[in-house]
Design a protein around this motif. Structure first.
Motif, PDB file in Angstrom:
ATOM      1  N   ILE A   1       6.926 -15.769  18.054  1.00 45.92           N
ATOM      2  CA  ILE A   1       7.922 -14.660  18.207  1.00 45.92           C
ATOM      3  C   ILE A   1       8.428 -14.652  16.651  1.00 45.92           C
ATOM      4  N   ILE A   2       9.129 -15.586  15.941  1.00 39.24           N
ATOM      5  CA  ILE A   2       9.453 -15.621  14.699  1.00 39.24           C
ATOM      6  C   ILE A   2       8.266 -15.070  13.493  1.00 39.24           C
ATOM      7  N   ALA A   3       7.144 -15.565  13.681  1.00 42.46           N
ATOM      8  CA  ALA A   3       6.116 -15.168  13.053  1.00 42.46           C
ATOM      9  C   ALA A   3       5.856 -13.628  13.133  1.00 42.46           C
ATOM     10  N   ASP A   4       5.677 -13.204  14.221  1.00 37.62           N
ATOM     11  CA  ASP A   4       5.511 -11.635  14.511  1.00 37.62           C
ATOM     12  C   ASP A   4       6.508 -10.951  13.704  1.00 37.62           C
ATOM     13  N   VAL A   5       8.146 -11.096  14.021  1.00 43.50           N
ATOM     14  CA  VAL A   5       8.965 -10.683  13.417  1.00 43.50           C
ATOM     15  C   VAL A   5       8.769 -10.696  12.097  1.00 43.50           C
ATOM     16  N   GLU A   6       8.665 -11.703  11.282  1.00 44.10           N
ATOM     17  CA  GLU A   6       8.389 -11.881   9.935  1.00 44.10           C
ATOM     18  C   GLU A   6       7.280 -10.892   9.301  1.00 44.10           C
ATOM     19  N   GLU A   7       6.126 -10.886  10.137  1.00 44.30           N
ATOM     20  CA  GLU A   7       5.091 -10.103   9.735  1.00 44.30           C
ATOM     21  C   GLU A   7       5.595  -8.412   9.987  1.00 44.30           C
ATOM     22  N   ILE A   8       6.009  -8.108  10.646  1.00 42.12           N
ATOM     23  CA  ILE A   8       6.699  -6.812  10.987  1.00 42.12           C
ATOM     24  C   ILE A   8       7.525  -6.404   9.697  1.00 42.12           C
ATOM     25  N   LEU A   9       8.577  -7.382   9.529  1.00 44.74           N
ATOM     26  CA  LEU A   9       9.582  -7.114   8.473  1.00 44.74           C
ATOM     27  C   LEU A   9       8.884  -6.953   6.972  1.00 44.74           C
ATOM     28  N   ALA A  10       7.959  -7.829   6.977  1.00 48.12           N
ATOM     29  CA  ALA A  10       6.936  -7.817   5.571  1.00 48.12           C
ATOM     30  C   ALA A  10       6.335  -6.313   5.385  1.00 48.12           C
ATOM     31  N   TYR A  11       5.687  -5.985   6.548  1.00 52.84           N
ATOM     32  CA  TYR A  11       5.091  -4.415   6.533  1.00 52.84           C
ATOM     33  C   TYR A  11       6.086  -3.423   6.217  1.00 52.84           C
ATOM     34  N   GLU A  12       7.359  -3.714   6.911  1.00 50.94           N
ATOM     35  CA  GLU A  12       8.401  -2.547   6.629  1.00 50.94           C
ATOM     36  C   GLU A  12       8.907  -2.482   5.345  1.00 50.94           C
ATOM     37  N   ARG A  13       9.106  -3.825   4.839  1.00 50.34           N
ATOM     38  CA  ARG A  13       9.534  -3.842   3.169  1.00 50.34           C
ATOM     39  C   ARG A  13       8.420  -3.145   2.424  1.00 50.34           C
ATOM     40  N   ALA A  14       7.161  -3.468   2.582  1.00 52.40           N
ATOM     41  CA  ALA A  14       5.983  -2.930   1.627  1.00 52.40           C
ATOM     42  C   ALA A  14       5.936  -1.419   1.914  1.00 52.40           C
ATOM     43  N   LEU A  15       6.080  -0.820   3.171  1.00 50.96           N
ATOM     44  CA  LEU A  15       6.228   0.406   3.407  1.00 50.96           C
ATOM     45  C   LEU A  15       7.035   1.248   2.696  1.00 50.96           C
ATOM     46  N   LEU A  16       8.635   0.565   2.682  1.00 51.78           N
ATOM     47  CA  LEU A  16       9.573   1.054   1.939  1.00 51.78           C
ATOM     48  C   LEU A  16       9.217   1.269   0.524  1.00 51.78           C
ATOM     49  N   THR A  17       8.828   0.115   0.134  1.00 51.97           N
ATOM     50  CA  THR A  17       8.523   0.029  -1.378  1.00 51.97           C
ATOM     51  C   THR A  17       7.502   1.154  -1.659  1.00 51.97           C
ATOM     52  N   GLU A  18       6.334   1.567  -1.108  1.00 55.38           N
ATOM     53  CA  GLU A  18       5.413   2.420  -1.322  1.00 55.38           C
ATOM     54  C   GLU A  18       6.118   3.763  -1.265  1.00 55.38           C
ATOM     55  N   ARG A  19       7.067   4.040  -0.463  1.00 52.54           N
ATOM     56  CA  ARG A  19       7.250   5.556  -0.090  1.00 52.54           C
ATOM     57  C   ARG A  19       8.505   5.483  -1.380  1.00 52.54           C
ATOM     58  N   THR A  20       9.312   4.391  -1.748  1.00 51.04           N
ATOM     59  CA  THR A  20      10.216   4.576  -2.713  1.00 51.04           C
ATOM     60  C   THR A  20       9.374   4.663  -4.135  1.00 51.04           C
ATOM     61  N   THR A  21       8.468   4.333  -4.306  1.00 50.43           N
ATOM     62  CA  THR A  21       7.377   4.195  -5.353  1.00 50.43           C
ATOM     63  C   THR A  21       6.971   5.670  -5.548  1.00 50.43           C
ATOM     64  N   ALA A  22       6.166   6.289  -4.581  1.00 50.77           N
ATOM     65  CA  ALA A  22       5.815   7.669  -4.739  1.00 50.77           C
ATOM     66  C   ALA A  22       6.837   8.562  -4.929  1.00 50.77           C
ATOM     67  N   THR A  23       7.955   8.623  -4.293  1.00 48.47           N
ATOM     68  CA  THR A  23       9.422   9.305  -4.719  1.00 48.47           C
ATOM     69  C   THR A  23       9.529   9.171  -6.008  1.00 48.47           C
ATOM     70  N   GLU A  24       9.609   8.093  -6.617  1.00 50.17           N
ATOM     71  CA  GLU A  24      10.108   8.065  -8.030  1.00 50.17           C
ATOM     72  C   GLU A  24       8.938   8.503  -8.883  1.00 50.17           C
ATOM     73  N   GLN A  25       7.817   8.552  -8.626  1.00 47.78           N
ATOM     74  CA  GLN A  25       6.941   9.222  -9.354  1.00 47.78           C
ATOM     75  C   GLN A  25       6.728  10.664  -9.205  1.00 47.78           C
ATOM     76  N   GLN A  26       7.038  11.200  -8.209  1.00 48.61           N
ATOM     77  CA  GLN A  26       7.306  12.956  -7.992  1.00 48.61           C
ATOM     78  C   GLN A  26       8.522  13.067  -9.048  1.00 48.61           C
ATOM     79  N   VAL A  27       9.643  12.193  -8.800  1.00 52.05           N
ATOM     80  CA  VAL A  27      10.936  12.702  -9.663  1.00 52.05           C
ATOM     81  C   VAL A  27      10.513  12.755 -11.156  1.00 52.05           C
ATOM     82  N   THR A  28       9.846  11.604 -11.623  1.00 53.54           N
ATOM     83  CA  THR A  28       9.343  11.466 -12.858  1.00 53.54           C
ATOM     84  C   THR A  28       8.740  12.721 -13.418  1.00 53.54           C
ATOM     85  N   ARG A  29       7.820  12.902 -12.767  1.00 53.23           N
ATOM     86  CA  ARG A  29       7.030  14.448 -13.153  1.00 53.23           C
ATOM     87  C   ARG A  29       7.915  15.559 -13.305  1.00 53.23           C
TER      88      ARG A  29
END
Length: 525
Positions: free
Chosen positions: A145-173
C-alpha cells in the motif's frame, strides 16, 4: 500625411492596448489554472497521506490492545479504518479526469480492503482472547500500500511539474511579445511584468511548500521517537519563510508546552501556557490573525505580523497546537496547506506517543519506573558482546533491600512500595546516562555499569550503598525507619563470560554480603 501618421499611431496604440488586454486576460487565466492545479495536488497528497496514516494508526491501536488488553486503545480502530476508505474515495474522486491515476487507485483498492479486513479479523481474534500475532500477509500488504501511494504521489508531482513548466513557457512567450509594444504602453507592460514576476514567485513558493509537505510526511513515517520527529520538523520546516512551533498538552490537560521551534520566535512568545490562551484550542478550529485582530496570548503581545494556530488532534482528541508566524498575513491557500500539515503532524505525533507508551509498558517496572528483568537481561547480553569487541569491562551490581519483609509486615505493602520508590529515585540520581538500573522482582534490584573496572565499580557501589543508608523514607508523613541495602559485585570477563554467569556471580557475592552482616558491598571471588 500627419493625419495618416496620427491615425496609424492611434491604431497602433489601440492594437497594442488590445493585445496587452488579451495578454493580461490570458496570464490571469494561466495563473488561476496553475493555482488550481497546485491546490488540487495538495488535496490529492493530503488524501493519500491520510490513507497511509490511518492504516498505520489502526495497526498501532491493534498492537497496543493485543499487548495491554486496554479496550481504550481500540476506540480509534474503527474510525481509522473508515478514514482510510474515505481517503481512497476522496483521491479517486479528485483524479477522476486522469485514467492513469484511476488505474493505480483501482489497483490499490483491493489491497487496502484486504488489509483492513485482516486488521478487523485480528481485532476480533484479540478480543476473543487469542494471543498477539503478526500476519506476514498484513505486513506485505502494508508495504505494498505504501509503495503504491508513493508511486501515485510521484506521478502527481511529475504531472504538476509538467503543467507548471508548460504554463511558464507560455507566459514567457507572452512576455517577449509585450516587449514589442510602443512606448505608449511601456507602463502597462512593466506593471504586467511585475505582477507576473510576483505570481511566478508565489507559485514557486507554493510548489516548494508542497515539496516540503511531501518530504515531511515521508520522513515522519520513518521516525521512531518524538525527539526524532521534532528534529525532522525543525529541519524541513526551518527552510520556509514562516517561523513556527509545535506545542503539546501535558498529561494533566491543563498546560501546553512548546516541544519544537524553528525560525525566529516572536518577542514575548510563551514556551509554556494554558490551553485557554490559544484561541484555536479554545474553539477547536484554525485561528489566524494580523495587525489589529484579537491575537492568541501565547504569540506575544508585541508581535505585529501574521499568525496562524491550527489544533493538532489524534484519535479524536486535541493533543496540541501548530503555531506559525511571519511578517505578512496568511492567505487562504496558506491556511489550507497548514491544515494538511497539522493533520500530518497530529497523526504522526499521536502514533509516536502511543508507540512510546507501549514500549515503556513492555520494558519498565510500573511501580518504580526502572527497567524490568527482561530488558535488563537483553541489554546485558548486548553490552557483553560490545565489551568483548572493544576489550572493555562491565560491572554488575546485584542489590537487595535488607529486612524488606519487616517493612511489609510493619507498614503494609504501601510501606514496602514507598521504600522501593525511594531507593529507585536514589539510584537514578547516582548513575550515568549509559548505566542500566532495573528492578528484577520483589526487593531485588540491579545496576549495569558499562566500561567500569573493579575499582570504579566498587567505588560506585559504596556510593550507592551510603546514599541509600541516608534516606529518610516516609509514608503519609510517618517515618519508616532506617533503610539499608546489600550489594554483590561481579565483573566481565573476570567473573563470567555470559550474562547468566555474571548475574550468578553477583548473586553469590550478594549472599556473602548478607551473611557478613548486611549494609555492605561484596565482590565476587
Amino acid at each position: 500625411m500627419t493625419p495618416r501618421i496620427l491615425t496609424l499611431a492611434l491604431l497602433s496604440t489601440v492594437i497594442a492596448l488590445v493585445g496587452l488586454g488579451y495578454l493580461s486576460i490570458k496570464q490571469a487565466r494561466l495563473q488561476a489554472e496553475s493555482a488550481s492545479w497546485v491546490a488540487h495536488t495538495h488535496e490529492v497528497v493530503g488524501q493519500l497521506q491520510s490513507l497511509v496514516a490511518s492504516v498505520t494508526q489502526a495497526e498501532s491501536s491493534l498492537r497496543g490492545y493485543a499487548i495491554t488488553r486496554d479496550e481504550r486503545l481500540l476506540e480509534g480502530f474503527e474510525p481509522s479504518r473508515a478514514r482510510a476508505r474515505r481517503a481512497l474515495e476522496g483521491a479517486t474522486k479528485l483524479t477522476g479526469d486522469n485514467p492513469e491515476q484511476q488505474r493505480r487507485l483501482a489497483a490499490l483498492s483491493p489491497k487496502l480492503e484486504r488489509r483492513l479486513d485482516l486488521l478487523k479479523e485480528g481485532a476480533d481474534s484479540a478480543q476473543a482472547g487469542a494471543p498477539a500475532s503478526v500476519s506476514r500477509e498484513g505486513q506485505n500488504l502494508t508495504r505494498a500500500i505504501i509503495a503504491d501511494v508513493e508511486e501515485i504521489l510521484a506521478y502527481e508531482r511529475a504531472l504538476l511539474t509538467e503543467r507548471t513548466t508548460a504554463t511558464e513557457q507560455q507566459v514567457t512567450r507572452m512576455v517577449l511579445l509585450s516587449f514589442g509594444t510602443s512606448a505608449l504602453t511601456c507602463g502597462i507592460v512593466v506593471s504586467s511584468l511585475l505582477l507576473l514576476r510576483r505570481e511566478l514567485r508565489r507559485r514557486r513558493e507554493a510548489e516548494a511548500s508542497l515539496s516540503s509537505l511531501i518530504e515531511l510526511g515521508e520522513h515522519l513515517q520513518t521516525c521512531r521517537t518524538l525527539d526524532e520527529a521534532y528534529d525532522v520538523v525543525q529541519t524541513v520546516l526551518g527552510r520556509d519563510e514562516a517561523a513556527g512551533a509545535i506545542a503539546l498538552t501535558t498529561a494533566s490537560r491543563n498546560v501546553v508546552e512548546v516541544r519544537a521551534r524553528w525560525g525566529e520566535a516572536p518577542a514575548g512568545a510563551s514556551e509554556v501556557f494554558e490551553p485557554s490562551d490559544c484561541l484555536a484550542l479554545r474553539r477547536g478550529q484554525t485561528y489566524g490573525s494580523t495587525n489589529g485582530d484579537v491575537r492568541c496570548k501565547h504569540i506575544g503581545k508585541d508581535f505585529d505580523g501574521g499568525s496562524l494556530c491550527i489544533p493538532l488532534a489524534a484519535q479524536g482528541e486535541l493533543t496540541g497546537v501548530l503555531q506559525l508566524t511571519r511578517t505578512s498575513a496568511f492567505s487562504n491557500e496558506d491556511k489550507r496547506g497548514a491544515a494538511v500539515l497539522a493533520e500530518q503532524l497530529g497523526v504522526a505525533i499521536g502514533n509516536l506517543v502511543l508507540r512510546e507508551t507501549l514500549r515503556n509498558q513492555s520494558i519498565r517496572d510500573p511501580l518504580t519506573g526502572l527497567f524490568n528483568r527482561r530488558y535488563t537481561e537483553e541489554t546485558l547480553e548486548r553490552e557483553i558482546r560490545r565489551a568483548a569487541r572493544a576489550q572493555e569491562s562491565i560491572a554488575i551490581l546485584a542489590l537487595d533491600v535488607d529486612h524488606f519483609k519487616r517493612f511489609n509486615d510493619t507498614f503494609g505493602h504501601d510501606g514496602g512500595d514507598a521504600v522501593l520508590k525511594a531507593i529507585a529515585e536514589s539510584l537514578r540520581g547516582r548513575t550515568r546516562g549509559g548505566d542500566v538500573v532495573s528492578r528484577l522482582g520483589g526487593e531485588e534490584l540491579a545496576v549495569i555499569l558499562p566500561g567500569a573496572d573493579l575499582d570504579v565499580a566498587t567505588s560506585r557501589a559504596e556510593s550507592i550503598r551510603a546514599a541509600v543508608s541516608e534516606l529518610e523514607v516516609k509514608q503519609s508523613g510517618r517515618p519508616l525507619g532506617k533503610v539499608t541495602i546489600s550489594i554483590g559485585l561481579s565483573l566481565f570477563p573476570k567473573h563470567g563470560a555470559s550474562g547468566e554467569e555474571l548475574m550468578r556471580s553477583a548473586d553469590t557475592a550478594l549472599y556473602a554480603a548478607k551473611r557478613g552482616g548486611r549494609d555492605r558491598v561484596c565482590v565476587a571471588e
